[in-house]
Design an enzyme around this catalytic site. Structure first.
Site, PDB file in Angstrom:
ATOM      1  N   HIS A 119      38.826 -10.920 -25.849  1.00  0.00           N
ATOM      2  CA  HIS A 119      39.577 -12.191 -25.262  1.00  0.00           C
ATOM      3  C   HIS A 119      38.591 -13.256 -25.983  1.00  0.00           C
ATOM      4  O   HIS A 119      37.548 -13.505 -25.843  1.00  0.00           O
ATOM      5  CB  HIS A 119      39.110 -12.386 -23.892  1.00  0.00           C
ATOM      6  CG  HIS A 119      39.927 -13.214 -23.026  1.00  0.00           C
ATOM      7  ND1 HIS A 119      39.522 -14.529 -23.051  1.00  0.00           N
ATOM      8  CD2 HIS A 119      40.909 -13.171 -22.013  1.00  0.00           C
ATOM      9  CE1 HIS A 119      40.644 -15.092 -22.341  1.00  0.00           C
ATOM     10  NE2 HIS A 119      41.291 -14.276 -21.649  1.00  0.00           N
TER      11      HIS A 119
ATOM     12  N   HIS B 160      45.076 -16.461 -27.549  1.00  0.00           N
ATOM     13  CA  HIS B 160      43.609 -16.556 -27.153  1.00  0.00           C
ATOM     14  C   HIS B 160      43.222 -14.904 -26.809  1.00  0.00           C
ATOM     15  O   HIS B 160      41.726 -14.550 -26.611  1.00  0.00           O
ATOM     16  CB  HIS B 160      43.330 -17.428 -25.973  1.00  0.00           C
ATOM     17  CG  HIS B 160      44.039 -16.738 -24.658  1.00  0.00           C
ATOM     18  ND1 HIS B 160      45.362 -17.052 -24.738  1.00  0.00           N
ATOM     19  CD2 HIS B 160      43.660 -16.205 -23.367  1.00  0.00           C
ATOM     20  CE1 HIS B 160      46.051 -16.547 -23.503  1.00  0.00           C
ATOM     21  NE2 HIS B 160      45.087 -15.733 -22.869  1.00  0.00           N
TER      22      HIS B 160
END
Length: 150
Positions: free
Chosen positions: A74, A59
């Site tokens: 992110h 992620h």
């Protein structure tokens, strides 16, 4: 020496203050911008800058483009809780990458089903906001200039 940080995905630039996470919204990690991918079902996430891929999680990843500075990408908010679901890594931690190189392929369905935000913060670590020029809010394509340092 000026450095250009490219958009790692196509979408709409939004201010970091609009990210639904106080750590990013208050720039506690560092200054930057965010991109909303809109209704995209799949994203190819590319390196926003050339450098060493110093951290790689499904992620999120960090590319160090200077010995004392990196760029954090992110993918979504609280997507760590997906335990990798929907993310396919296309690179390995520790490798040198070039701007525009594919890092992660993201199927956003898992994040949306789990009701996670799919907004993508792009943050310059170890930087002062005064040193950055950010793209204006609005549409952006992967590879376009998102942040200029210096």
């Amino acid at each position: 020496m000026a450095v250009t940080i490219a958009a790692p995905i196509t979408g709409t630039v939004i201010p970091l203050t609009e990210v639904p996470d106080p750590v990013f919204a208050k720039a506690l990690v560092g200054p930057g911008a965010a991109i909303d991918p809109g209704e995209a079902a799949n994203l190819t996430v590319t390196a926003p800058v050339s450098g060493k891929l110093t951290s790689l999680k499904p992620h999120a990843f960090v590319i160090s483009h200077r010995p004392d500075q990196g760029v954090l990408v992110h993918l979504g908010i609280d997507t760590v809780h997906l335990k990798g679901a929907g993310f396919t890594l296309r690179a390995e931690a520790g490798q040198q990458v070039e701007a525009g190189e594919e890092i992660v392929v993201w199927d956003l369905e898992a994040a949306r089903e789990a009701e996670k935000s799919v907004i993508v913060p792009v943050v310059v670590l170890e930087a002062d906001v005064e040193d950055l020029t950010l793209a204006e809010a609005g549409p952006i394509s992967a590879g376009d200039a998102l942040i200029r340092i210096g």
